[in-house]
Design a protein around this motif. Sequence first.
Motif, mmCIF file in Angstrom:
data_model
loop_
_atom_site.group_PDB
_atom_site.id
_atom_site.type_symbol
_atom_site.label_atom_id
_atom_site.label_comp_id
_atom_site.label_asym_id
_atom_site.label_seq_id
_atom_site.Cartn_x
_atom_site.Cartn_y
_atom_site.Cartn_z
ATOM 1 N N THR A 21 0.806 -1.146 -0.083
ATOM 2 C CA THR A 21 -0.065 0.056 -0.002
ATOM 3 C C THR A 21 0.801 1.230 0.120
ATOM 4 N N GLU A 22 0.538 2.076 -0.842
ATOM 5 C CA GLU A 22 1.169 3.539 -0.663
ATOM 6 C C GLU A 22 0.572 4.207 0.467
ATOM 7 N N ILE A 23 1.525 4.211 1.558
ATOM 8 C CA ILE A 23 0.904 4.642 2.874
ATOM 9 C C ILE A 23 1.356 6.497 3.037
ATOM 10 N N ALA A 24 2.060 6.724 2.329
ATOM 11 C CA ALA A 24 2.546 8.479 2.242
ATOM 12 C C ALA A 24 2.909 8.916 1.176
ATOM 13 N N ARG A 25 2.660 9.899 0.739
ATOM 14 C CA ARG A 25 3.378 10.686 -0.585
ATOM 15 C C ARG A 25 3.713 12.062 0.057
ATOM 16 N N TYR A 26 5.165 12.304 -0.157
ATOM 17 C CA TYR A 26 5.466 13.757 0.450
ATOM 18 C C TYR A 26 5.678 14.528 -0.922
ATOM 19 N N VAL A 27 5.102 15.368 -1.151
ATOM 20 C CA VAL A 27 4.843 16.443 -1.896
ATOM 21 C C VAL A 27 5.762 17.500 -1.724
ATOM 22 N N LEU A 28 6.724 17.566 -2.890
ATOM 23 C CA LEU A 28 7.853 18.587 -2.611
ATOM 24 C C LEU A 28 7.735 19.813 -3.389
ATOM 25 N N ARG A 29 7.101 20.146 -4.493
ATOM 26 C CA ARG A 29 6.815 21.185 -5.156
ATOM 27 C C ARG A 29 5.246 21.437 -5.602
ATOM 28 N N PRO A 30 4.525 21.789 -4.350
ATOM 29 C CA PRO A 30 3.170 21.898 -4.963
ATOM 30 C C PRO A 30 2.711 22.881 -5.753
ATOM 31 N N ASP A 31 1.857 22.552 -6.729
ATOM 32 C CA ASP A 31 1.347 23.566 -7.672
ATOM 33 C C ASP A 31 0.041 24.205 -6.800
ATOM 34 N N ALA A 32 0.302 25.185 -6.148
ATOM 35 C CA ALA A 32 -0.791 25.851 -5.274
ATOM 36 C C ALA A 32 -0.719 27.422 -5.569
ATOM 37 N N PRO A 33 -1.865 28.204 -5.254
ATOM 38 C CA PRO A 33 -1.945 29.472 -5.465
ATOM 39 C C PRO A 33 -1.051 30.221 -4.484
ATOM 40 N N ALA A 34 -0.529 31.321 -4.651
ATOM 41 C CA ALA A 34 0.450 31.898 -3.797
ATOM 42 C C ALA A 34 -0.465 32.252 -2.215
ATOM 43 N N GLU A 36 -2.082 30.537 -0.860
ATOM 44 C CA GLU A 36 -2.197 29.164 0.142
ATOM 45 C C GLU A 36 -0.631 28.827 0.571
ATOM 46 N N ALA A 37 0.036 29.875 0.594
ATOM 47 C CA ALA A 37 1.556 29.602 1.148
ATOM 48 C C ALA A 37 2.108 28.125 0.703
ATOM 49 N N PRO A 38 2.281 28.353 -0.530
ATOM 50 C CA PRO A 38 2.770 26.779 -0.997
ATOM 51 C C PRO A 38 3.974 26.223 -0.176
ATOM 52 N N LYS A 39 4.229 24.900 0.028
ATOM 53 C CA LYS A 39 4.999 24.412 0.908
ATOM 54 C C LYS A 39 4.943 22.937 0.852
ATOM 55 N N PRO A 40 6.023 21.992 0.883
ATOM 56 C CA PRO A 40 5.878 20.551 1.008
ATOM 57 C C PRO A 40 4.963 20.257 1.915
ATOM 58 N N PHE A 41 4.371 18.859 1.796
ATOM 59 C CA PHE A 41 3.261 18.287 2.666
ATOM 60 C C PHE A 41 3.035 16.961 2.264
ATOM 61 N N LEU A 42 2.764 16.462 3.368
ATOM 62 C CA LEU A 42 2.324 14.801 3.470
ATOM 63 C C LEU A 42 0.771 14.672 2.838
ATOM 64 N N HIS A 43 0.602 14.215 1.921
ATOM 65 C CA HIS A 43 -0.745 13.831 1.525
ATOM 66 C C HIS A 43 -0.523 12.981 0.164
ATOM 67 N N PRO A 44 -1.508 11.779 0.018
ATOM 68 C CA PRO A 44 -2.115 11.313 1.184
ATOM 69 C C PRO A 44 -1.482 10.509 2.252
ATOM 70 N N SER A 99 6.212 31.448 1.653
ATOM 71 C CA SER A 99 6.271 30.063 1.152
ATOM 72 C C SER A 99 7.468 29.418 1.874
ATOM 73 N N ILE A 100 7.265 28.142 1.798
ATOM 74 C CA ILE A 100 8.270 27.189 2.286
ATOM 75 C C ILE A 100 9.030 26.467 0.981
ATOM 76 N N ARG A 101 10.238 26.612 0.692
ATOM 77 C CA ARG A 101 10.702 26.246 -0.600
ATOM 78 C C ARG A 101 11.780 24.675 -0.392
ATOM 79 N N HIS A 102 11.359 23.440 -0.717
ATOM 80 C CA HIS A 102 12.293 22.592 -0.794
ATOM 81 C C HIS A 102 13.563 22.778 -1.878
#
Length: 301
Positions: A21-34, A36-44, A99-102
């Motif tokens: 099972t894919e238990i975690a996905r760590y998104v490094l470079r989210p494509d989010a509007p400014a 929303e304070a783009p930042k890396p996150f774990l989802h799902p 914003s928080i940048r990887h």
Amino acid sequence: MSDGPTLTRTDDALIVTACGTEIARYVLRPDAPAVEAPKPFLHPLRTLSGAPLTAARPWDHRWHKGLQMTWSHVSGQNFWGGPTYVHGRDYVWLDNVGSIRHERFESVEEHDGEVACTEDLTWLNSQGERWITEVRTHRFHSVDRDRGLWALDFSTALTNVRGGALELGSPTTSGRPAAGYTGLFWRGPRAWTGGDAVSSAGHRGNDIMGTRADWIAFSGQHDEIDGGATVLAFAGTSTGAVPITWFLRSEPIPVFSPSPSFDRTLTLAPGEVLALRHRLVFVDRSCAHEEITALAEEFTP
């Protein structure tokens, strides 16, 4: 098939798989509007059976992204996303969202029944100025197919590179009661609204808000899938002078945060480092109090 966990790395994410099972996905470079304070996150995040443990971009708070590290009030800047709480004016949309940048991975390791990644990040204010550098580690471990659980250790070291002091606070330090959210923040699936929450100090549900406890456990029922799950979260440690205090709501939305500046502001001098450590355990069922207590004793860091 190995129970795992194992890592798969893409240009934009790290994917952790265990027990097929894919238990975690760590998104490094989210494509989010400014805003929303783009930042890396774990989802799902998922249980070993694949049941969902997080929500992202819910309609009520588009800036909530699964499990994420961020800060709501930093010397007038908002790294949380959305409007900023201003005393006497309520929440106001301001041109202050950072914003928080990887930047890069220091290490990505897979061995001895666990996987871990350590990365460098930069916190940029709304004008693109470097205010904080961060070294962050995620460690995925303790996968147990028979008991249906796995664990995540999170640690971070935040260094003030602004050139002046940084004031780290929350809406509560700015005057809004019971809104001390900041730091590591979990947004649960909407189906978990009204779910059961208990703390090691004996508080339950929304009464956990603003209290201190070694751990909390949040259980909810799934939509579409029979049954439920439990997230056991430890307050962990902070090198700051402010004790970690729980921000938690079961209603109207399922959220929690072991807040490092719930109702007292932290001051970070130039070059000073704030280090935080937390642990979460994800269980593939709704746990009774006796089981939660036993798991908390077993997994206490």
